[in-house]
Write a protein that holds these residues in place. Structure first.
Motif, PDB file in Angstrom:
ATOM      1  N   ASN A 166      -3.753   3.586   3.033  1.00  0.00           N
ATOM      2  CA  ASN A 166      -3.784   2.849   1.793  1.00  0.00           C
ATOM      3  C   ASN A 166      -3.237   1.425   2.191  1.00  0.00           C
ATOM      4  OD1 ASN A 166      -4.745   4.826   0.271  1.00  0.00           O
ATOM      5  ND2 ASN A 166      -2.776   5.729  -0.614  1.00  0.00           N
ATOM      6  N   SER A 167      -2.156   1.349   2.905  1.00  0.00           N
ATOM      7  CA  SER A 167      -1.308   0.089   3.315  1.00  0.00           C
ATOM      8  C   SER A 167      -2.406  -0.853   3.795  1.00  0.00           C
ATOM      9  CB  SER A 167      -0.274   0.289   4.139  1.00  0.00           C
ATOM     10  OG  SER A 167       0.889   1.306   3.461  1.00  0.00           O
ATOM     11  N   GLY A 208       0.631  -1.295  -0.228  1.00  0.00           N
ATOM     12  CA  GLY A 208      -0.005   0.090  -0.103  1.00  0.00           C
ATOM     13  C   GLY A 208       0.794   1.305   0.058  1.00  0.00           C
ATOM     14  N   GLN A 209       1.905   1.251   0.643  1.00  0.00           N
ATOM     15  CA  GLN A 209       3.079   2.427   0.793  1.00  0.00           C
ATOM     16  C   GLN A 209       3.397   2.597  -0.532  1.00  0.00           C
ATOM     17  OE1 GLN A 209       5.570   2.653   4.197  1.00  0.00           O
ATOM     18  NE2 GLN A 209       7.093   3.300   2.759  1.00  0.00           N
ATOM     19  N   LEU A 210       3.899   1.702  -1.239  1.00  0.00           N
ATOM     20  CA  LEU A 210       4.488   1.715  -2.714  1.00  0.00           C
ATOM     21  C   LEU A 210       3.184   2.213  -3.541  1.00  0.00           C
ATOM     22  CD1 LEU A 210       6.580  -1.470  -2.996  1.00  0.00           C
ATOM     23  CD2 LEU A 210       7.408   1.114  -2.708  1.00  0.00           C
ATOM     24  N   VAL A 211       2.282   1.891  -3.384  1.00  0.00           N
ATOM     25  CA  VAL A 211       1.206   2.368  -4.305  1.00  0.00           C
ATOM     26  C   VAL A 211       0.976   3.874  -4.038  1.00  0.00           C
ATOM     27  CG1 VAL A 211      -1.391   2.158  -4.687  1.00  0.00           C
ATOM     28  CG2 VAL A 211      -0.200   0.119  -4.470  1.00  0.00           C
ATOM     29  N   THR A 212       0.791   4.219  -2.877  1.00  0.00           N
ATOM     30  CA  THR A 212       0.628   5.607  -2.411  1.00  0.00           C
ATOM     31  C   THR A 212       1.588   6.435  -2.970  1.00  0.00           C
ATOM     32  OG1 THR A 212      -0.595   5.035  -0.442  1.00  0.00           O
ATOM     33  CG2 THR A 212       0.367   7.220  -0.642  1.00  0.00           C
ATOM     34  N   ARG A 213       2.843   5.948  -3.118  1.00  0.00           N
ATOM     35  CA  ARG A 213       4.091   6.667  -3.486  1.00  0.00           C
ATOM     36  C   ARG A 213       4.022   6.697  -5.051  1.00  0.00           C
ATOM     37  NH1 ARG A 213       3.855   7.232   0.965  1.00  0.00           N
ATOM     38  NH2 ARG A 213       5.549   6.864   2.435  1.00  0.00           N
TER      39      ARG A 213
END
Length: 590
Positions: free
Chosen positions: A202-203, A120-125
């Motif tokens: 998100n994560s 989720g963190q990578l998707v947010t970034r």
């Protein structure tokens, strides 16, 4: 840690991405300047109209100046259109470039990176944070430049028209600047918290949606909902802070602007009524517009600066990933040929975590064209061998060779091109079966796929599906059973025509028909090809050239089935008696 009010170094780095679009960047600046000139020119023309033509009742002159004001308004609209359109266009091009660069960078990371960073963190970034960078240009930088230019031009006109009245206006500006500065600092901190809470939200959602089956199987709905409510509440509170600061600042800015306007009109009006030449009616008319054009941009600059801060906070998070150097070192110079397939592990040590070895100095020799089976309990290190051979992780010490060359001497892409893997947990993309088999490789034709499917015995199964090879398997292949997904994975590996094949051939929860197809597929694709199989079925073990038995990161036994089963108190014999002996009768019958 206290956030910086403005990070000049970060801002310069963001501006580096405007270089390919220098002409458009300069064009936006030109339109910002022209917009400010045309906007400030209208109140001045209004002053001239009132003092020179309305007061003297010059109808022709009035018509000319009103027409001139209309023309200037058209020029302002024209400049506004190109300013806004080009600024947003530039922002989206920069976002596209950064997102491409970031995704390519992520593709090169070691598996260890993905083990430690939430999806989720990578998707947010990759999505919302990068999108926020676009707002630096569409809602931040150029808007601030435009507003500053407008204020400068307005002040020039005001001083030219009536410098005495202008000083009265300027007295109020430091008060607004003071409140604006406080507002900016508070919003910087608030926006940092907002971005953190968005990433956490998100994560959490990404992870729970992916693992929804586990949530429901173990009746965790209420517990997970309470966790979500807690995270969502923190997210709300972070945004409430920004709302509170906006709710305080903008009324204060409006009050200061209104009081300044009121004082100018009152003071100027008294002077006119007293017959003083201090000002004119035209000045007062134009100043009602000028004060709004001077104070509103100053107020909006604070708002636009917030947009810039939000974008820069997001950019800082994105650059953190771009600056992360967690790639496998691709220093090899040899393009891997079609391997003969001999593999050697020489005193290989490896651990996923420092000082906790999973592989403890193993030696393993695999002859070209042979199939070896690896057996052992969970956690013995079987799957780790797959990861190390593909260089998903770097070994701590020792050497891994293919065809007598250290695998580190091969280029990474050519090495992996010669090795195909069928994992126990098959991943399929939300796409057609054909695209999941070829992975959109243009060098693999439909005829090749059909021929391969027929050869390993899965063509009939695929043709039984709606749309056949064009059947959409949906996200993670949910439209197929676990056995069917495994068959697609076998076909995917087969059409890549690898020199070395690695199979994690788990068959738990697979129906008998699928298992028969998988057994046939295994026999076909391993024929005359070096194969390493993490064995879960007796048939594979019995047909292997060699069985490697692992326990706690060590190879404890090696040999054929016949050799190992005769070892009294041997690890394999115990494993065979407890897990495989039940299958022997069925195997003999077959």
């Amino acid at each position: 840690m206290k956030a910086k009010a403005f990070d000049t170094r970060l801002f310069k780095r963001i501006l580096q991405y405007t270089k390919p679009y220098k002409m458009r960047f300069n064009g936006v600046i030109v339109f910002a300047i022209s917009l400010s000139i045309f906007a400030a020119l209208r109140p001045y023309l209004l002053k001239q109209t009132v003092d020179e033509y309305i007061k003297t009742q010059d109808k022709f002159g009035l018509l000319v100046y009103v027409s001139l004001m209309g023309f200037v308004l058209l020029l302002e609209v024209f400049s506004q259109f190109f300013f806004v359109f080009w600024a947003n266009w530039l922002g989206q091009d920069i976002v596209k470039d950064i997102r491409n660069k970031m995704f390519k960078h992520i593709l090169s990371f070691k598996m260890k990176y993905f083990d430690n960073v939430p999806v989720g963190q990578l998707v947010t970034r990759s999505v919302s944070d990068i999108e926020a960078i676009a707002r630096i240009f569409s809602q931040g930088l150029f808007m601030i430049i435009s507003d500053l230019m407008k204020m400068i031009v307005v002040l020039i006109f005001m001083f030219y028209m009536n410098w005495k009245l202008t000083w009265i206006v300027l007295v109020a500006m430091p008060v607004l600047v003071f409140f604006t500065r406080i507002f900016q600092k508070k919003m910087q901190i608030a926006f940092e918290e907002v971005r953190t809470q968005i990433a956490n939200l998100n994560s959490f959602v990404q992870e729970r949606v992916t693992g929804m089956k586990i949530v429901q199987l173990f009746h965790r709905e209420d517990i997970e909902f309470e966790k979500f409510k807690s995270i969502n509440e923190k997210h709300k509170k972070a945004w409430i802070k920004t709302i509170l600061y906006n709710s305080i600042f903008f009324p204060i800015a409006d009050i200061i602007s209104s009081l300044t306007l009121g004082f100018v009109v009152l003071y100027g009006g008294i002077k006119i009524l007293n017959g003083d030449n201090f000002t004119t009616f035209g000045d007062l008319f134009s100043y009602t517009m000028f004060i709004g054009m001077l104070f509103n941009p100053l107020r909006q600059i604070a708002d636009k600066f917030n947009e810039m801060q939000l974008g820069m906070i997001a950019a800082n998070r994105v650059f953190d990933i771009l600056d992360t150097q967690d790639q496998i070192q691709d220093t090899g110079t040899i393009e891997a040929p079609i391997f003969k397939g001999s593999i050697q592990f020489k005193q290989v040590h490896f651990g996923y975590i420092a000082n906790e070895e999973v592989i403890k100095g193993i030696d393993l020799d695999v002859k070209a064209g042979k199939t070896i089976a690896i057996v052992g309990s969970t956690g013995a290190g079987k799957s780790t061998i797959i990861n190390l051979l593909n260089r998903f992780y770097e070994i701590n010490s020792g050497t891994i060779c293919i065809d007598d060359h250290n695998i580190e001497n091969y280029t990474l892409s050519s090495l992996r091109k010669q090795i195909a893997v069928v994992l126990q947990d098959v991943f399929l993309f939300a796409d057609t079966i054909f695209n999941n088999i070829t992975l959109n490789n243009p060098d693999v034709s439909r005829d090749q796929v059909l021929a391969a499917a027929k050869k390993i015995g899965v063509h009939k199964f695929i043709m039984s599906l709606p749309d056949n090879y064009d059947f959409d398997v949906k996200e993670r292949g949910v439209m197929l059973s676990s056995g069917q997904r495994q068959l697609i994975a076998f076909l995917r590996a087969y059409v890549s025509n690898p020199s070395i094949l690695i199979l994690d051939e788990a068959t738990s929860s697979i129906d008998t028909y699928s298992e028969e197809l998988i057994q046939k597929a295994t026999e076909t694709i391993t024929k005359d090809r070096t194969s390493i199989v993490i064995a879960h079925r007796l048939a594979t073990i019995l047909k292997a050239s060699k069985i490697v038995v692992m326990d706690k990161g060590l190879i404890v036994e090696q040999g054929t089935h016949q050799e190992l089963v005769l070892l009294e108190n041997g690890y394999y014999k115990k494993l065979y008696d407890s897990q495989f002996a039940v299958e022997i009768d069925d195997y003999n019958i077959n």
